[in-house]
Structure formats: C-alpha cells, structure tokens
Motif scaffolding. Structure first.
Motif, PDB file in Angstrom:
ATOM      1  N   LEU A  58       1.279   6.367  -7.147  1.00  0.00           N
ATOM      2  CA  LEU A  58       0.131   7.191  -7.538  1.00  0.00           C
ATOM      3  C   LEU A  58       0.402   8.664  -7.282  1.00  0.00           C
ATOM      4  N   PHE A  59       1.028   8.966  -6.157  1.00  0.00           N
ATOM      5  CA  PHE A  59       1.371  10.350  -5.841  1.00  0.00           C
ATOM      6  C   PHE A  59       2.341  10.928  -6.873  1.00  0.00           C
ATOM      7  N   GLY A  60       3.326  10.115  -7.290  1.00  0.00           N
ATOM      8  CA  GLY A  60       4.265  10.571  -8.308  1.00  0.00           C
ATOM      9  C   GLY A  60       3.599  10.848  -9.640  1.00  0.00           C
ATOM     10  N   VAL A  65      11.124  12.089  -9.380  1.00  0.00           N
ATOM     11  CA  VAL A  65      11.879  11.572  -8.237  1.00  0.00           C
ATOM     12  C   VAL A  65      11.051  10.549  -7.463  1.00  0.00           C
ATOM     13  N   VAL A  66       9.766  10.843  -7.246  1.00  0.00           N
ATOM     14  CA  VAL A  66       8.912   9.920  -6.479  1.00  0.00           C
ATOM     15  C   VAL A  66       8.716   8.614  -7.230  1.00  0.00           C
ATOM     16  N   VAL A 103       1.259  14.517 -13.815  1.00  0.00           N
ATOM     17  CA  VAL A 103       0.107  15.020 -14.569  1.00  0.00           C
ATOM     18  C   VAL A 103      -0.171  16.481 -14.220  1.00  0.00           C
ATOM     19  N   GLY A 104      -0.111  16.814 -12.916  1.00  0.00           N
ATOM     20  CA  GLY A 104      -0.323  18.199 -12.512  1.00  0.00           C
ATOM     21  C   GLY A 104       0.729  19.139 -13.075  1.00  0.00           C
ATOM     22  N   ALA A 111       0.825  -1.214   0.000  1.00  0.00           N
ATOM     23  CA  ALA A 111       0.000   0.000   0.000  1.00  0.00           C
ATOM     24  C   ALA A 111       0.856   1.258   0.000  1.00  0.00           C
ATOM     25  N   THR A 112       1.972   1.229   0.757  1.00  0.00           N
ATOM     26  CA  THR A 112       2.876   2.383   0.761  1.00  0.00           C
ATOM     27  C   THR A 112       3.488   2.607  -0.610  1.00  0.00           C
ATOM     28  N   LEU A 113       3.977   1.539  -1.234  1.00  0.00           N
ATOM     29  CA  LEU A 113       4.591   1.659  -2.555  1.00  0.00           C
ATOM     30  C   LEU A 113       3.576   2.124  -3.597  1.00  0.00           C
ATOM     31  N   THR A 114       2.365   1.562  -3.540  1.00  0.00           N
ATOM     32  CA  THR A 114       1.333   1.952  -4.503  1.00  0.00           C
ATOM     33  C   THR A 114       0.931   3.408  -4.333  1.00  0.00           C
ATOM     34  N   SER A 115       0.777   3.840  -3.091  1.00  0.00           N
ATOM     35  CA  SER A 115       0.401   5.235  -2.853  1.00  0.00           C
ATOM     36  C   SER A 115       1.492   6.193  -3.316  1.00  0.00           C
ATOM     37  N   MET A 116       2.767   5.810  -3.142  1.00  0.00           N
ATOM     38  CA  MET A 116       3.861   6.665  -3.612  1.00  0.00           C
ATOM     39  C   MET A 116       3.870   6.772  -5.133  1.00  0.00           C
TER      40      MET A 116
END
Length: 233
Positions: free
Chosen positions: A54-56, A95-96, A61-62, A47-52
C-alpha cells in the motif's frame, strides 16, 4: 405510515436523527478498524507485506500526480524541483512494490534508530531537567531504548513482523477510539431525544390530571345526589 411520520418530524428531530446515523457509521468504522487490527496482530507478516505494498502504491500515485502538476505548471521557477520530487516518489514506489522485504527492512532499521535516539534523549533530558514528570519521562525513555535495542538486535528478521505489529496496534487503538466516540455520541443524542420528549409527556400528564380533578367534583356530586334521593324514594 413511515413516510408520514418522517414528514411530520421537525427539522430539529431530523437533524438529531442524522447525527445518530452519523455516530452509528462512526461506530461501524471503529468496529472494522478493530477487526483489521486484531487480524493484523495475528498475521503480522501479512500485515507488514500489505502495508508495504500500500505504501508503494501511494508513492506511485503521489509521484504521478506530482508529475502531472509539474507539467501543468511549466514556465515557473520551481518546475524542475517538482519534477525531481515526483521522479523520486515514482522510483521509490517502484522499489517498494518490487522489493517489499527490502523496504520493510530499511524502514524497520529507521524505526529502531528513532526509538534508540528518542530513548536516549528522553533519559538524558529527564535527568538534566528533572521536571514534574521526571519518573514518567524516565520510564518512557527506558521503554523506547529497550524497544530499539530489541528491534535492532533481531534485525533483519524483526522486519518481517515489527511494522505489521505497529500498524495493527495503530488500527486497533484508532478503532477503539472511533467506537467509543460513536457510542458516546449516540448516548448524547438519545439523552437529547429523551429531554425533548420529557416536557411534552409531563404536559400531557398535567393535562390528564387536571381533567380528572375537574371531573372528580361532578362525580362526588352525583354520588351525594344519589344518596339523598334514596330516602325520598
């Protein structure tokens, strides 16, 4: 039969049916979030790896959208500021995505410092102010302080599962809230439907009772006539 019954329904009934379907979708979304949160709690590292990741991708995209918007608004005074912000978002996203473990460690450190400062401020503010929620403020401050110390004391090993646990808990509670909202909405819609059909059934019952009562004197008269006719025969 289904098409006719759907056509014969009033606009209010169609609106009620649409509300019921909407609340049903809300319940389904709540179930999906609860399942995702429970799976995330079991596999906190994933979950931590997936959330990172997705955050990257969100940062990428932003940043791309911000860069396109800055290029379209050329000639304004703030175009260079928009370009710098978009470039920073793109660089942070790269980087993320490339090093999600480093990003998780940095965010975990930031979260631990937030818990520590928040706990200290709550404890000091509760002791100084001594408001009506004095005890609850002290409990919250002590909990935040303890959580920050635990996360920071086990850092960077704690960065592998802390963010995943936090995000999974957020998904779990959000899913429970959405499910409860959808379930309550469907119950309200059902009560409205019962209240709408109740007067119609009551009117039918009154009409049937009136017909029976109006037919009762004639049946009693026929019985009396039969009794009177028997001796004459």
């Amino acid at each position: 039969m289904t098409g006719r019954s759907a056509r014969d329904r009033t606009p209010e009934q169609r609106h009620t049916d649409e509300l019921g379907r909407g609340f049903g979708r809300l319940m389904a979304l709540g179930v999906v979030l609860v399942v995702a949160g429970a799976v995330g709690l079991v596999y906190a590292g994933v979950a931590t790896l997936t959330s990172m990741l997705l955050f990257g991708w969100l940062l990428l995209v932003g940043g791309a959208v911000g860069l396109l918007h800055a290029l379209q608004s050329r000639g304004t005074n703030f175009v260079w500021l928009a370009v710098i912000v978009a470039a920073l978002n793109l660089a942070a996203g790269v980087v993320v995505i490339v090093r999600p473990d480093v990003a998780a460690a940095a965010l975990t450190m930031f979260a631990a410092l937030l818990f520590l400062t928040g706990g200290v401020f709550r404890l000091v503010g509760g002791v100084v102010v001594r408001g009506p929620q004095f005890g609850w403020t002290l409990v919250q401050g002590a909990f935040d302080l303890l959580l920050g110390i635990l996360v920071l004391g086990n850092w960077p090993h704690s960065s592998r599962y802390v963010l995943g646990i936090f995000i999974s808990l957020a998904l779990l509670f959000d899913g429970l809230g959405l499910f409860a909202m959808g379930f309550g909405g469907r119950r309200i819609v059902g009560m409205v439907e019962e209240g709408r059909h109740g007067p119609d059934e009551a009117e039918r019952g009154v009409t049937n009772g009136a017909e029976r009562s109006s037919a009762a004197p004639w049946s009693s008269l026929t019985k009396k006539q039969r009794r009177q006719d028997r001796p004459s025969e």
